[in-house]
Design an enzyme around this catalytic site. Structure first.
Site, PDB file in Angstrom:
ATOM      1  N   GLY A  45      -6.183   9.622 -32.568  1.00 48.38           N
ATOM      2  CA  GLY A  45      -5.827   9.842 -31.180  1.00 48.38           C
ATOM      3  C   GLY A  45      -4.782  10.927 -31.053  1.00 48.38           C
ATOM      4  O   GLY A  45      -4.048  11.208 -32.004  1.00 48.38           O
ATOM      5  N   GLN A  50       1.665  16.178 -27.678  1.00 47.46           N
ATOM      6  CA  GLN A  50       1.770  16.357 -29.135  1.00 47.46           C
ATOM      7  C   GLN A  50       1.380  17.763 -29.579  1.00 47.46           C
ATOM      8  O   GLN A  50       1.633  18.147 -30.718  1.00 47.46           O
ATOM      9  CB  GLN A  50       0.930  15.302 -29.872  1.00 47.46           C
ATOM     10  CG  GLN A  50       1.510  13.892 -29.725  1.00 47.46           C
ATOM     11  CD  GLN A  50       0.683  12.888 -30.494  1.00 47.46           C
ATOM     12  OE1 GLN A  50      -0.330  12.418 -30.010  1.00 47.46           O
ATOM     13  NE2 GLN A  50       1.097  12.570 -31.710  1.00 47.46           N
ATOM     14  N   CYS A  98       1.347   7.846 -36.418  1.00 47.83           N
ATOM     15  CA  CYS A  98       1.357   8.849 -35.359  1.00 47.83           C
ATOM     16  C   CYS A  98       1.411  10.235 -35.995  1.00 47.83           C
ATOM     17  O   CYS A  98       2.182  10.452 -36.926  1.00 47.83           O
ATOM     18  CB  CYS A  98       2.587   8.624 -34.478  1.00 47.83           C
ATOM     19  SG  CYS A  98       2.727   9.790 -33.120  1.00 47.83           S
ATOM     20  N   LEU A  99       0.595  11.165 -35.493  1.00 44.59           N
ATOM     21  CA  LEU A  99       0.584  12.519 -36.067  1.00 44.59           C
ATOM     22  C   LEU A  99       1.936  13.218 -35.882  1.00 44.59           C
ATOM     23  O   LEU A  99       2.243  14.146 -36.608  1.00 44.59           O
ATOM     24  CB  LEU A  99      -0.537  13.361 -35.454  1.00 44.59           C
ATOM     25  CG  LEU A  99      -1.969  12.919 -35.792  1.00 44.59           C
ATOM     26  CD1 LEU A  99      -2.987  13.810 -35.092  1.00 44.59           C
ATOM     27  CD2 LEU A  99      -2.200  12.924 -37.300  1.00 44.59           C
ATOM     28  N   HIS A 140      -0.805   3.196 -27.436  1.00 47.82           N
ATOM     29  CA  HIS A 140       0.004   4.126 -28.235  1.00 47.82           C
ATOM     30  C   HIS A 140       0.034   5.511 -27.582  1.00 47.82           C
ATOM     31  O   HIS A 140       1.105   6.091 -27.387  1.00 47.82           O
ATOM     32  CB  HIS A 140      -0.572   4.213 -29.662  1.00 47.82           C
ATOM     33  CG  HIS A 140       0.122   5.213 -30.533  1.00 47.82           C
ATOM     34  ND1 HIS A 140       0.924   4.840 -31.595  1.00 47.82           N
ATOM     35  CD2 HIS A 140       0.162   6.570 -30.497  1.00 47.82           C
ATOM     36  CE1 HIS A 140       1.419   5.928 -32.157  1.00 47.82           C
ATOM     37  NE2 HIS A 140       0.966   6.994 -31.519  1.00 47.82           N
ATOM     38  N   GLU A 141      -1.148   6.024 -27.214  1.00 46.75           N
ATOM     39  CA  GLU A 141      -1.221   7.367 -26.633  1.00 46.75           C
ATOM     40  C   GLU A 141      -0.582   7.404 -25.248  1.00 46.75           C
ATOM     41  O   GLU A 141       0.051   8.393 -24.881  1.00 46.75           O
ATOM     42  CB  GLU A 141      -2.669   7.863 -26.567  1.00 46.75           C
ATOM     43  CG  GLU A 141      -3.384   7.966 -27.903  1.00 46.75           C
ATOM     44  CD  GLU A 141      -2.624   8.747 -28.967  1.00 46.75           C
ATOM     45  OE1 GLU A 141      -1.820   9.634 -28.629  1.00 46.75           O
ATOM     46  OE2 GLU A 141      -2.819   8.462 -30.163  1.00 46.75           O
ATOM     47  N   HIS A 144       3.063   8.110 -25.165  1.00 49.97           N
ATOM     48  CA  HIS A 144       3.413   9.534 -25.274  1.00 49.97           C
ATOM     49  C   HIS A 144       3.521  10.179 -23.891  1.00 49.97           C
ATOM     50  O   HIS A 144       4.363  11.049 -23.675  1.00 49.97           O
ATOM     51  CB  HIS A 144       2.353  10.293 -26.081  1.00 49.97           C
ATOM     52  CG  HIS A 144       2.464  10.107 -27.570  1.00 49.97           C
ATOM     53  ND1 HIS A 144       3.573  10.504 -28.285  1.00 49.97           N
ATOM     54  CD2 HIS A 144       1.606   9.595 -28.477  1.00 49.97           C
ATOM     55  CE1 HIS A 144       3.378  10.234 -29.572  1.00 49.97           C
ATOM     56  NE2 HIS A 144       2.201   9.666 -29.720  1.00 49.97           N
TER      57      HIS A 144
END
Ligand SMILES: [Zn+2]
Length: 171
Positions: A45, A50, A98-99, A140-141, A144
């Site tokens: 994701g 990001q 997480c990236l 999660h996304e 952000h």
């Protein structure tokens, strides 16, 4: 095009993303860039912030449960724009990564069931009703979009330990 990922503790990760009002080629290019970037990092994701764009856009590509090595299929990538929760219930705990925090994984508590309303790349309203991994990925996304990262959900002790280790790693 693959873009650079914004890495914690970059301040841009604290920005509150803005609603998308134009469902135009600029949005579609953003979605393509996000897809290419997520794929290049083997993520499941990605939120627009990001890659440094503070817009309420996120994409999710769930791994193939039967074949973990299978490449993601672009047509199956969920493109979620201007999402709003209509319902969140139940609790569960699952490991997240997480990236923007590469190499760090921790168990995080989330709602186990979500009902979500959002728009697709053309502005059409849609809903998702899910009580599995997708529900977790969406939460999660969506954090952000509010300028939050998942480590903010850690206990004070775990958070301190994390910050110490992170500083060592990125100095
Ligand atoms: Zn993340």
């Amino acid at each position: 095009m693959v873009q650079d990922i914004v890495i914690y503790p970059d301040k841009r990760l604290k920005l509150i993303s803005k609603d998308v009002t134009n469902f135009d080629t600029e949005l579609h290019t953003l979605l393509e860039d996000m897809y290419d970037t997520m794929l290049s990092k083997k993520g499941v994701g990605l939120a627009a912030i990001q890659i440094g764009i503070a817009k309420r856009v996120l994409i999710i590509n769930l791994p193939d449960e039967e074949n973990e090595d299978a490449l993601p299929v672009k047509s199956e990538t969920l493109e979620i724009i201007n999402p709003v929760f209509l319902k969140q219930e139940g609790l569960c705990k699952q490991q997240e990564g997480c990236l923007s925090l590469p190499g760090f994984y921790e168990d995080i508590e989330r709602f186990s069931h979500v009902l979500l309303e959002y728009q697709d790349r053309h502005g059409n309203k849609k809903t998702i009703n899910n009580n599995a991994f997708l529900a977790i990925a969406i939460q999660h996304e969506m954090d952000h979009l509010e300028g939050k990262v998942f480590i903010e959900k850690l206990s004070i002790l775990k958070r301190k330990k994390f910050e110490k280790e992170w500083k060592k790693k990125f100095k």
